[in-house]
Design an enzyme around this catalytic site. Structure first.
Site, PDB file in Angstrom:
ATOM      1  N   GLN A  22      33.017  34.638  40.066  1.00 36.16           N
ATOM      2  CA  GLN A  22      32.129  35.278  39.091  1.00 36.16           C
ATOM      3  C   GLN A  22      32.905  35.776  37.874  1.00 36.16           C
ATOM      4  O   GLN A  22      32.504  35.561  36.736  1.00 36.16           O
ATOM      5  CB  GLN A  22      31.376  36.449  39.742  1.00 36.16           C
TER       6      GLN A  22
ATOM      7  N   ASP B 261      42.250  27.750  41.868  1.00 32.68           N
ATOM      8  CA  ASP B 261      41.302  28.190  42.910  1.00 32.68           C
ATOM      9  C   ASP B 261      41.465  27.237  44.080  1.00 32.68           C
ATOM     10  O   ASP B 261      42.227  26.259  43.996  1.00 32.68           O
ATOM     11  CB  ASP B 261      39.852  28.154  42.365  1.00 32.68           C
TER      12      ASP B 261
ATOM     13  N   ASP C 185      45.879  27.581  47.136  1.00 35.66           N
ATOM     14  CA  ASP C 185      45.486  28.581  48.130  1.00 35.66           C
ATOM     15  C   ASP C 185      46.416  29.771  47.908  1.00 35.66           C
ATOM     16  O   ASP C 185      47.634  29.664  48.089  1.00 35.66           O
ATOM     17  CB  ASP C 185      45.659  28.005  49.543  1.00 35.66           C
TER      18      ASP C 185
ATOM     19  N   TYR D 165      36.873  45.817  52.893  1.00 41.69           N
ATOM     20  CA  TYR D 165      37.126  45.509  51.477  1.00 41.69           C
ATOM     21  C   TYR D 165      37.687  46.740  50.757  1.00 41.69           C
ATOM     22  O   TYR D 165      38.710  46.667  50.074  1.00 41.69           O
ATOM     23  CB  TYR D 165      35.798  45.069  50.852  1.00 41.69           C
TER      24      TYR D 165
ATOM     25  N   LYS E  48      41.350  47.378  49.107  1.00 44.17           N
ATOM     26  CA  LYS E  48      41.544  47.714  47.688  1.00 44.17           C
ATOM     27  C   LYS E  48      42.343  49.016  47.546  1.00 44.17           C
ATOM     28  O   LYS E  48      43.208  49.141  46.675  1.00 44.17           O
ATOM     29  CB  LYS E  48      40.191  47.836  46.976  1.00 44.17           C
TER      30      LYS E  48
HETATM   31  P1  NAD Z   1      34.187  35.754  43.625  1.00 39.40           P
HETATM   32  O1  NAD Z   1      33.984  35.785  45.089  1.00 39.40           O
HETATM   33  O2  NAD Z   1      33.079  35.362  42.737  1.00 39.40           O
HETATM   34  O3  NAD Z   1      35.429  34.835  43.264  1.00 39.40           O
HETATM   35  C1  NAD Z   1      36.600  34.809  44.035  1.00 39.40           C
HETATM   36  C2  NAD Z   1      37.248  33.452  43.842  1.00 39.40           C
HETATM   37  O4  NAD Z   1      38.425  33.437  44.644  1.00 39.40           O
HETATM   38  C3  NAD Z   1      36.359  32.292  44.332  1.00 39.40           C
HETATM   39  O5  NAD Z   1      36.251  31.305  43.335  1.00 39.40           O
HETATM   40  C4  NAD Z   1      37.092  31.770  45.557  1.00 39.40           C
HETATM   41  O6  NAD Z   1      36.996  30.350  45.720  1.00 39.40           O
HETATM   42  C5  NAD Z   1      38.525  32.167  45.239  1.00 39.40           C
HETATM   43  N1  NAD Z   1      39.337  32.233  46.445  1.00 39.40           N
HETATM   44  C6  NAD Z   1      38.998  32.715  47.669  1.00 39.40           C
HETATM   45  N2  NAD Z   1      40.014  32.559  48.514  1.00 39.40           N
HETATM   46  C7  NAD Z   1      41.023  31.988  47.819  1.00 39.40           C
HETATM   47  C8  NAD Z   1      42.324  31.562  48.159  1.00 39.40           C
HETATM   48  N3  NAD Z   1      42.808  31.693  49.401  1.00 39.40           N
HETATM   49  N4  NAD Z   1      43.090  31.025  47.192  1.00 39.40           N
HETATM   50  C9  NAD Z   1      42.598  30.866  45.939  1.00 39.40           C
HETATM   51  N5  NAD Z   1      41.376  31.225  45.569  1.00 39.40           N
HETATM   52  C10 NAD Z   1      40.598  31.771  46.502  1.00 39.40           C
HETATM   53  O7  NAD Z   1      34.739  37.199  43.223  1.00 39.40           O
HETATM   54  P2  NAD Z   1      34.665  37.923  41.797  1.00 39.40           P
HETATM   55  O8  NAD Z   1      33.405  38.684  41.763  1.00 39.40           O
HETATM   56  O9  NAD Z   1      35.000  36.984  40.717  1.00 39.40           O
HETATM   57  O10 NAD Z   1      35.816  39.011  41.991  1.00 39.40           O
HETATM   58  C11 NAD Z   1      37.141  38.779  41.576  1.00 39.40           C
HETATM   59  C12 NAD Z   1      37.955  40.009  41.886  1.00 39.40           C
HETATM   60  O11 NAD Z   1      37.364  41.149  41.256  1.00 39.40           O
HETATM   61  C13 NAD Z   1      38.046  40.352  43.377  1.00 39.40           C
HETATM   62  O12 NAD Z   1      39.321  40.856  43.652  1.00 39.40           O
HETATM   63  C14 NAD Z   1      37.022  41.438  43.554  1.00 39.40           C
HETATM   64  O13 NAD Z   1      37.364  42.290  44.587  1.00 39.40           O
HETATM   65  C15 NAD Z   1      37.098  42.149  42.214  1.00 39.40           C
HETATM   66  N6  NAD Z   1      35.869  42.873  41.919  1.00 39.40           N
HETATM   67  C16 NAD Z   1      34.708  42.214  41.616  1.00 39.40           C
HETATM   68  C17 NAD Z   1      33.550  42.934  41.342  1.00 39.40           C
HETATM   69  C18 NAD Z   1      32.257  42.249  41.003  1.00 39.40           C
HETATM   70  O14 NAD Z   1      31.228  42.925  40.861  1.00 39.40           O
HETATM   71  N7  NAD Z   1      32.227  40.938  40.843  1.00 39.40           N
HETATM   72  C19 NAD Z   1      33.581  44.330  41.376  1.00 39.40           C
HETATM   73  C20 NAD Z   1      34.763  44.975  41.734  1.00 39.40           C
HETATM   74  C21 NAD Z   1      35.907  44.233  41.967  1.00 39.40           C
HETATM   75  N1  SER Z   2      30.674  44.208  43.275  1.00 39.33           N
HETATM   76  C1  SER Z   2      31.604  44.434  44.320  1.00 39.33           C
HETATM   77  C2  SER Z   2      30.966  44.328  45.662  1.00 39.33           C
HETATM   78  O1  SER Z   2      29.795  44.633  45.738  1.00 39.33           O
HETATM   79  C3  SER Z   2      32.245  45.801  44.152  1.00 39.33           C
HETATM   80  O2  SER Z   2      33.588  45.670  44.364  1.00 39.33           O
HETATM   81  O3  SER Z   2      31.644  44.017  46.601  1.00 39.33           O
END
Ligand code: NAD
Ligand code: SER
Length: 318
Positions: free
Chosen positions: A16, A38, A54, A144, A148
């Site tokens: 995302q 990815d 990976d 999770y 973090k």
């Molecule tokens: P997401 O799940 O949409 O994307 C994660 C990506 O990581 C995916 O494309 C997945 O294929 C890839 N991935 C998973 N395992 C992998 C591996 N072993 N090697 C390489 N790639 C791998 O997550 P996101 O929402 O884009 O979040 C990204 C980061 O931001 C995360 O650390 C998440 O904790 C943090 N975060 C996101 C949000 C949110 O609302 N989206 C909020 C707080 C924190």
């Molecule tokens: N948007 C994220 C979740 O709901 C917050 O880290 O996991």
């Protein structure tokens, strides 16, 4: 385009945040200077060279860093809150071990700067829920959140002990129209727009008045790039900064959507994610980010809802 010597690797670029971050970093630094990686290539990634990686494979990561002369890593790969609770041991393994691989490469001077996102999930049921301070009680109740919180401490430790330039933000729930969310508790606030436009109704997996901190993706990407570009001496917190956008409940976002789609209806059927949401803050105090590196949010609820609907309308056939 910014003229620097940076060569950037994004890990988890197909997710995302990654899709939008890749697009934005490519615009700023030039597509030739941004490598997206990815587990597998995704359609959204068209603005940078792609490497299959990976994040748990330290040797493969090292090879990519050396091959491209990488200076900065944005490490986004993780299991999020909802999928993490379904697979806790793997969430711990992925979220922690991949971070160690990146931190170690920086400690060994193969890369100069790391961005690693934390989350509001570091807070728990004993944290003050309103205007949650930067430094407060932190007893997260999800794997999770525990990963973090531990990650924050490790980032700070590598900075203090080994001089690793780590930067981090505690993102709230992120809402954007260019990419789909990947298994979080705040995902309803993206799904609701798709369902409103496709079917005129949405069944929320969180209850009516569950208020959570949220942010438009454009603000989150801007904050990410701003903290990475800030002079090192301005980054006083090497664990992770609180970051605040706006706060709303499913009912409040539904009411705002109704101002654009009057017939839209919402129903509520809370599932296991309700307990996760109930353990998190409702609003966040981000004065430290404002003071240290000048953070300022742009989107409020009416602007966010209008932006999502206008842009998604063009993607979703009527
Ligand atoms: P997401 O799940 O949409 O994307 C994660 C990506 O990581 C995916 O494309 C997945 O294929 C890839 N991935 C998973 N395992 C992998 C591996 N072993 N090697 C390489 N790639 C791998 O997550 P996101 O929402 O884009 O979040 C990204 C980061 O931001 C995360 O650390 C998440 O904790 C943090 N975060 C996101 C949000 C949110 O609302 N989206 C909020 C707080 C924190
Ligand atoms: N948007 C994220 C979740 O709901 C917050 O880290 O996991």
């Amino acid at each position: 385009m910014l003229s620097t010597n940076e060569k950037i690797l994004i890990i988890g670029a197909g997710g995302q945040i990654g899709v939008e971050l890749t697009e934005n970093l490519s615009k700023i630094y030039g597509a030739a200077n941004v490598i997206a990686s990815d587990l597998k290539a995704s359609e959204g990634l068209k603005d940078a060279e792609f490497e299959q990686l990976d994040a748990l494979d330290k040797n493969a990561l090292f090879d990519i860093v050396k091959k491209h002369g990488i200076t900065q890593v944005y490490h986004l790969a993780a299991l999020l809150s909802a999928t993490g609770e379904q697979n806790p041991m793997f969430a711990w393994k992925l979220n922690m071990e991949s971070l160690f691989h990146v931190l170690d490469l920086a400690k060994e001077k193969h890369i100069k700067q790391i961005y690693w996102p934390s989350s509001i999930a570091v807070f728990g049921p004993t944290t003050p829920a309103i205007n949650t301070p930067q430094n407060t009680v932190m007893e997260p109740s999800t794997i999770y959140g525990i990963s973090k919180q531990a990650g924050e401490r490790w980032c700070e430790w590598y900075f203090k002990k080994h001089g690793v330039d780590t930067r981090s933000l505690r993102y709230p729930g992120l809402i954007g129209w260019k990419s789909a969310p990947g298994g979080g508790t705040t995902d309803y606030a993206v799904h609701i727009f798709h369902e409103a436009l496709k079917n005129g109704r949405y069944e929320s997996f969180l209850s009516e008045h569950t208020t959570l901190p949220m942010m438009h993706m454009e603000d989150a990407i801007r904050a990410t790039i701003e903290i990475m570009q800030a002079p090192a001496e301005k980054i006083k917190i090497r664990g992770s900064y609180n970051l605040s956008g706006l706060s709303f409940s499913p009912k409040q976002i539904a009411d705002e959507i109704k101002t654009h789609i009057p017939d839209f209806t919402i129903t509520y059927k809370p599932d296991f994610r309700q307990a996760i949401a109930d353990s998190w803050p409702q609003s966040i105090n981000d004065e430290a980010a404002q003071k240290d590196w000048g953070w300022k949010v742009k989107y409020d609820l009416p602007k966010l809802v209008e932006n999502m609907l206008v842009n998604l309308k063009q993607q979703i056939p009527a």
